[in-house]
Design a protein around this motif. Structure first.
Motif, PDB file in Angstrom:
ATOM      1  N   SER A   1       0.835  -1.203   0.000  1.00 26.77           N
ATOM      2  CA  SER A   1       0.000   0.000   0.000  1.00 26.77           C
ATOM      3  C   SER A   1       0.873   1.258   0.000  1.00 26.77           C
ATOM      4  CB  SER A   1      -0.922   0.020   1.221  1.00 26.77           C
ATOM      5  OG  SER A   1      -1.862  -1.019   1.158  1.00 26.77           O
ATOM      6  N   GLY A   2       1.965   1.211   0.753  1.00 25.62           N
ATOM      7  CA  GLY A   2       2.885   2.339   0.780  1.00 25.62           C
ATOM      8  C   GLY A   2       3.531   2.578  -0.570  1.00 25.62           C
ATOM      9  N   TRP A   3       3.950   1.493  -1.223  1.00 30.82           N
ATOM     10  CA  TRP A   3       4.577   1.636  -2.539  1.00 30.82           C
ATOM     11  C   TRP A   3       3.571   2.125  -3.576  1.00 30.82           C
ATOM     12  CZ3 TRP A   3       9.463   2.155  -3.291  1.00 30.82           C
ATOM     13  CH2 TRP A   3      10.380   1.533  -2.441  1.00 30.82           C
ATOM     14  N   TRP A   4       2.321   1.665  -3.485  1.00 27.35           N
ATOM     15  CA  TRP A   4       1.316   2.131  -4.439  1.00 27.35           C
ATOM     16  C   TRP A   4       1.009   3.615  -4.203  1.00 27.35           C
ATOM     17  CZ3 TRP A   4      -0.128   1.171  -9.008  1.00 27.35           C
ATOM     18  CH2 TRP A   4      -1.333   1.644  -9.527  1.00 27.35           C
ATOM     19  N   SER A   5       0.994   4.044  -2.953  1.00 29.03           N
ATOM     20  CA  SER A   5       0.821   5.468  -2.672  1.00 29.03           C
ATOM     21  C   SER A   5       1.971   6.277  -3.268  1.00 29.03           C
ATOM     22  CB  SER A   5       0.748   5.707  -1.156  1.00 29.03           C
ATOM     23  OG  SER A   5      -0.397   5.102  -0.593  1.00 29.03           O
ATOM     24  N   SER A   6       3.193   5.742  -3.159  1.00 21.85           N
ATOM     25  CA  SER A   6       4.353   6.415  -3.756  1.00 21.85           C
ATOM     26  C   SER A   6       4.217   6.489  -5.272  1.00 21.85           C
ATOM     27  CB  SER A   6       5.645   5.668  -3.390  1.00 21.85           C
ATOM     28  OG  SER A   6       5.854   5.674  -2.000  1.00 21.85           O
ATOM     29  N   ALA A   7       3.739   5.388  -5.878  1.00 22.42           N
ATOM     30  CA  ALA A   7       3.564   5.378  -7.329  1.00 22.42           C
ATOM     31  C   ALA A   7       2.554   6.424  -7.764  1.00 22.42           C
ATOM     32  CB  ALA A   7       3.120   3.982  -7.783  1.00 22.42           C
ATOM     33  N   LEU A   8       1.428   6.502  -7.058  1.00 17.57           N
ATOM     34  CA  LEU A   8       0.406   7.500  -7.405  1.00 17.57           C
ATOM     35  C   LEU A   8       0.947   8.921  -7.248  1.00 17.57           C
ATOM     36  CD1 LEU A   8      -2.771   5.915  -5.755  1.00 17.57           C
ATOM     37  CD2 LEU A   8      -2.329   6.176  -8.206  1.00 17.57           C
ATOM     38  N   LEU A   9       1.724   9.160  -6.195  1.00 15.96           N
ATOM     39  CA  LEU A   9       2.304  10.488  -5.982  1.00 15.96           C
ATOM     40  C   LEU A   9       3.260  10.845  -7.125  1.00 15.96           C
ATOM     41  CD1 LEU A   9       2.813  13.001  -4.270  1.00 15.96           C
ATOM     42  CD2 LEU A   9       4.565  11.684  -3.021  1.00 15.96           C
ATOM     43  N   LEU A  10       4.114   9.902  -7.510  1.00 21.16           N
ATOM     44  CA  LEU A  10       5.080  10.169  -8.578  1.00 21.16           C
ATOM     45  C   LEU A  10       4.389  10.319  -9.930  1.00 21.16           C
ATOM     46  CD1 LEU A  10       7.889   7.735  -7.399  1.00 21.16           C
ATOM     47  CD2 LEU A  10       8.039  10.233  -7.514  1.00 21.16           C
ATOM     48  N   PHE A  11       3.340   9.542 -10.164  1.00 21.86           N
ATOM     49  CA  PHE A  11       2.584   9.709 -11.408  1.00 21.86           C
ATOM     50  C   PHE A  11       1.940  11.099 -11.461  1.00 21.86           C
ATOM     51  CE2 PHE A  11       1.830   4.849 -11.677  1.00 21.86           C
ATOM     52  CZ  PHE A  11       3.038   4.692 -12.343  1.00 21.86           C
ATOM     53  N   PHE A  12       1.411  11.538 -10.335  1.00 20.31           N
ATOM     54  CA  PHE A  12       0.812  12.878 -10.287  1.00 20.31           C
ATOM     55  C   PHE A  12       1.871  13.953 -10.544  1.00 20.31           C
ATOM     56  CE2 PHE A  12       0.305  16.601  -7.466  1.00 20.31           C
ATOM     57  CZ  PHE A  12      -0.716  17.246  -8.166  1.00 20.31           C
ATOM     58  N   VAL A  13       3.020  13.842  -9.872  1.00 21.16           N
ATOM     59  CA  VAL A  13       4.080  14.836 -10.032  1.00 21.16           C
ATOM     60  C   VAL A  13       4.585  14.856 -11.469  1.00 21.16           C
ATOM     61  CG1 VAL A  13       6.453  15.405  -9.360  1.00 21.16           C
ATOM     62  CG2 VAL A  13       4.787  14.769  -7.615  1.00 21.16           C
ATOM     63  N   GLY A  14       4.774  13.664 -12.046  1.00 23.83           N
ATOM     64  CA  GLY A  14       5.270  13.589 -13.415  1.00 23.83           C
ATOM     65  C   GLY A  14       4.312  14.199 -14.421  1.00 23.83           C
ATOM     66  N   ASN A  15       3.038  13.858 -14.304  1.00 23.57           N
ATOM     67  CA  ASN A  15       2.051  14.418 -15.231  1.00 23.57           C
ATOM     68  C   ASN A  15       1.880  15.914 -15.030  1.00 23.57           C
ATOM     69  OD1 ASN A  15       0.862  12.215 -16.926  1.00 23.57           O
ATOM     70  ND2 ASN A  15       0.537  11.278 -14.924  1.00 23.57           N
ATOM     71  N   ALA A  16       1.972  16.373 -13.765  1.00 30.12           N
ATOM     72  CA  ALA A  16       1.882  17.813 -13.508  1.00 30.12           C
ATOM     73  C   ALA A  16       3.060  18.555 -14.128  1.00 30.12           C
ATOM     74  CB  ALA A  16       1.824  18.061 -12.001  1.00 30.12           C
ATOM     75  N   ALA A  17       4.246  17.948 -14.102  1.00 28.32           N
ATOM     76  CA  ALA A  17       5.427  18.592 -14.693  1.00 28.32           C
ATOM     77  C   ALA A  17       5.269  18.770 -16.198  1.00 28.32           C
ATOM     78  CB  ALA A  17       6.669  17.757 -14.382  1.00 28.32           C
ATOM     79  N   TYR A  18       4.616  17.803 -16.848  1.00 30.48           N
ATOM     80  CA  TYR A  18       4.420  17.908 -18.299  1.00 30.48           C
ATOM     81  C   TYR A  18       3.523  19.089 -18.684  1.00 30.48           C
ATOM     82  CZ  TYR A  18       6.501  13.298 -19.136  1.00 30.48           C
ATOM     83  OH  TYR A  18       7.367  12.243 -19.245  1.00 30.48           O
ATOM     84  N   LEU A  19       2.740  19.580 -17.738  1.00 31.53           N
ATOM     85  CA  LEU A  19       1.882  20.742 -18.026  1.00 31.53           C
ATOM     86  C   LEU A  19       2.707  21.987 -18.316  1.00 31.53           C
ATOM     87  CD1 LEU A  19      -0.885  20.257 -15.287  1.00 31.53           C
ATOM     88  CD2 LEU A  19      -1.006  19.661 -17.716  1.00 31.53           C
ATOM     89  N   LEU A  20       3.993  21.961 -17.964  1.00 29.30           N
ATOM     90  CA  LEU A  20       4.866  23.106 -18.207  1.00 29.30           C
ATOM     91  C   LEU A  20       5.559  23.034 -19.558  1.00 29.30           C
ATOM     92  CD1 LEU A  20       6.489  23.405 -14.663  1.00 29.30           C
ATOM     93  CD2 LEU A  20       4.623  24.776 -15.614  1.00 29.30           C
ATOM     94  N   ASP A  21       5.276  21.978 -20.350  1.00 31.70           N
ATOM     95  CA  ASP A  21       5.833  21.908 -21.700  1.00 31.70           C
ATOM     96  C   ASP A  21       5.386  23.128 -22.505  1.00 31.70           C
ATOM     97  OD1 ASP A  21       7.151  19.587 -21.229  1.00 31.70           O
ATOM     98  OD2 ASP A  21       5.739  18.273 -22.283  1.00 31.70           O
ATOM     99  N   GLY A  22       6.303  23.669 -23.287  1.00 31.47           N
ATOM    100  CA  GLY A  22       5.981  24.855 -24.083  1.00 31.47           C
ATOM    101  C   GLY A  22       6.239  26.155 -23.355  1.00 31.47           C
ATOM    102  N   THR A  23       6.696  26.077 -22.119  1.00 29.22           N
ATOM    103  CA  THR A  23       7.033  27.282 -21.351  1.00 29.22           C
ATOM    104  C   THR A  23       8.544  27.323 -21.140  1.00 29.22           C
ATOM    105  OG1 THR A  23       6.936  26.288 -19.148  1.00 29.22           O
ATOM    106  CG2 THR A  23       4.846  26.983 -20.135  1.00 29.22           C
ATOM    107  N   VAL A  24       9.007  28.374 -20.524  1.00 35.75           N
ATOM    108  CA  VAL A  24      10.449  28.495 -20.264  1.00 35.75           C
ATOM    109  C   VAL A  24      10.924  27.467 -19.239  1.00 35.75           C
ATOM    110  CG1 VAL A  24      10.512  30.950 -20.837  1.00 35.75           C
ATOM    111  CG2 VAL A  24       9.996  30.252 -18.486  1.00 35.75           C
ATOM    112  N   TYR A  25       9.968  26.872 -18.535  1.00 35.05           N
ATOM    113  CA  TYR A  25      10.333  25.887 -17.506  1.00 35.05           C
ATOM    114  C   TYR A  25      10.498  24.478 -18.073  1.00 35.05           C
ATOM    115  CZ  TYR A  25       8.516  29.725 -14.702  1.00 35.05           C
ATOM    116  OH  TYR A  25       8.286  30.960 -14.161  1.00 35.05           O
TER     117      TYR A  25
END
Length: 387
Positions: free
Chosen positions: A36-60
Motif C-alpha cells: 500500500s505504501g509503494w502504491w501510494s508512492s507510485a500514485l504520488l510520482l505519477f501525479f508529479v510527473g504528469n503535472a510537470a508535463y503541463l509546463l511543456d511549451g514554457t520556459v520551464y
C-alpha cells in the motif's frame, strides 16, 4: 469534440491526486502494509510527473520535462517494488534507481529546452520494463493468493505492452509519425493510463482489505509469542483432524508437554528469559514435527501436539528429539534452558473425543513430573480404561 492533450493531462493529474488522497487516507493509513505504501508512492510520482508535463511549451520545460520523465519512471519502479513486496523483499535501492537515473541523463542530454521528447526512448523503455517486472511479480503469486491480484497483473501487463509498443513505434516511426500519433501518442496514452490507474487503485484497495482480514484471522489463530497455534485454533483443527482419522480408521498420538521448573526461570533470570525458553521449545517442535502435525501452545508453559498416524512409542522418540533439539539452542538471554516433561496418549482408531485424550495425556504428564521430570510417560490406553 476532440479533447486536446493539455486537457487530458489536467484530467489525469486530477485523477492521480484524487486516487492518491483516497488510497492514502482510506487504505494505507489503516493497513500500513508495504505494498500500500509503494502504491501510494507510485500514485504520488505519477501525479508529479504528469503535472510537470503541463509546463511543456514554457520556459520551464528545460527542467520540467526531464523531471516529469524521471518521476514517471520512478512511479513505475514503485509499482515493481509494491508487487515484489507481496512475496519477497523489495528490490535494493540501487536497483530501483537505475531506471530513473538513466532516464534523467538521457533527458538532460537531449535538448530538453526545445525537445518535448527529450530522453523519450529511455523513458518509454523503462516504463514498459519496470511495469512489466511488476506484472511478473503478480503472476508468480499463487493463484489462490487473493481474488484480485490477477486483475492487477492484467492491468500492469496491458500497460507494459503498450509502452513497449510505444518505444518500438517511437524508434521506427518517430514521435511525429502517423502510427505513433494515432496509436501511441499522448492522447491515447493518457486515456489508457487513466482507465488502468482507476482499475488498479480499486483492485489495490480490495487487496489491502483482503490482506488485513487475513492478518486479523492469523492473529486470531496464532500465539503471538511462539508462532504456534493458540489453544482455540488447535482445538478446532484437532477435532477436525480426529473426525477425519475416524473415517480412515487411523490411530495417532497426542503429546502434552510442560517446561520443567518454568517459574524458577522467570524468577531467576526474568520474564525475557522465560519468553526465550518458550520460543526455543516452539522452534524445536517446528524443526522436528511434520508439516501435517498440529502443534499449539495450550497455555502458559504447556504445549500440545497431535501426531496423526504415529504410535505412542514413536511419539516418545519424537518428544526426545524435541528436547535434544531444544538443548542445542544457544541464547545469550538465558544461561540455561529448562528440561521438558511429556505425557503421551494413544489415539485409538475411531475415537474423536479430544478432551478425553487431553485428560489422559495430562495424567501421564503428572506421572512424568512425579517421577523426577525430564522424561516422557505413556498414558494408560483409553480402550483399557473403558474395558
Amino acid at each position: 469534440m476532440l479533447l486536446d492533450t493539455l486537457t487530458l493531462r489536467v484530467a489525469l493529474a486530477v485523477v492521480d491526486v484524487t486516487l492518491l488522497l483516497l488510497f492514502y487516507f482510506i487504505t494505507y493509513r489503516r493497513t500500513r502494509s508495504a505494498y500500500s505504501g509503494w502504491w501510494s508512492s507510485a500514485l504520488l510520482l505519477f501525479f508529479v510527473g504528469n503535472a510537470a508535463y503541463l509546463l511543456d511549451g514554457t520556459v520551464y520545460q528545460v527542467w520540467a520535462n526531464p523531471f516529469g520523465n524521471v518521476a514517471l519512471v520512478g512511479g513505475a519502479a514503485s509499482v515493481w517494488a509494491g508487487a515484489r513486496s507481496l512475496r519477497a523483499p523489495v528490490p535494493k535501492a540501487w536497483q530501483l534507481a537505475v531506471g530513473p537515473a538513466i532516464t534523467a541523463v538521457a533527458s538532460v542530454l537531449d535538448n530538453p529546452a526545445t525537445n518535448i521528447w527529450s530522453g523519450g526512448p529511455a523513458y518509454l523503455f523503462f516504463m514498459g520494463a519496470l511495469i512489466g517486472l511488476g506484472c511478473r511479480e503478480l503472476l508468480v503469486l499463487d493463484r489462490d493468493y487473493s481474488r484480485v491480484h490477477r486483475v492487477l497483473a492484467l492491468s500492469a501487463g496491458v500497460l507494459s505492452l503498450f509502452y513497449i509498443g510505444r518505444v518500438i513505434a517511437f524508434l521506427a516511426d518517430g514521435p511525429e509519425g502517423p502510427v505513433f500519433l494515432a496509436v501511441f501518442g499522448s492522447v491515447p496514452t493518457t486515456l489508457l493510463s487513466t482507465l488502468l490507474l482507476v482499475m488498479a487503485s480499486f483492485a489495490m484497495t480490495d487487496l489491502s482489505h483482503e490482506q488485513q482480514t487475513q492478518d486479523l484471522r492469523a492473529r486470531a489463530t496464532v500465539d503471538g509469542l511462539t508462532g504456534l497455534l493458540n489453544r482455540t485454533a488447535f482445538v478446532s483443527l484437532a477435532e477436525d483432524e480426529l473426525r477425519r482419522l475416524k473415517w480412515t480408521r487411523t490411530s495417532s498420538s497426542l503429546i502434552l508437554a510442560d517446561l520443567d521448573h518454568f517459574k524458577s526461570i522467570n524468577d531467576e533470570f526474568g520474564h525475557a528469559a522465560g519468553d526465550t525458553a518458550l520460543q526455543a521449545f516452539a522452534a524445536a517442535c517446528t524443526s522436528v514435527v511434520r508439516s501435517t502435525d498440529l502443534v499449539g501452545r495450550y497455555g502458559g508453559e504447556e504445549f500440545i501436539i497431535l501426531l496423526p498416524g504415529v504410535t505412542p512409542e514413536t511419539a516418545s522418540g519424537i518428544a526426545a528429539d524435541i528436547s535434544r533439539r531444544m538443548m542445542m539452542d544457544k541464547s545469550g538471554v538465558i544461561p540455561r534452558l529448562p528440561t521438558v516433561s511429556y505425557g503421551i496418549a494413544a489415539v485409538p482408531a475411531g475415537r474423536v473425543d479430544l478432551q478425553e485424550l487431553v485428560t489422559s495425556a495430562d495424567e501421564a504428564l503428572y506421572r512424568a513430573k512425579s517421577l523426577g521430570r525430564n522424561r516422557s510417560v505413556l498414558a494408560t490406553s483409553l480402550e483399557d480404561k473403558s474395558a
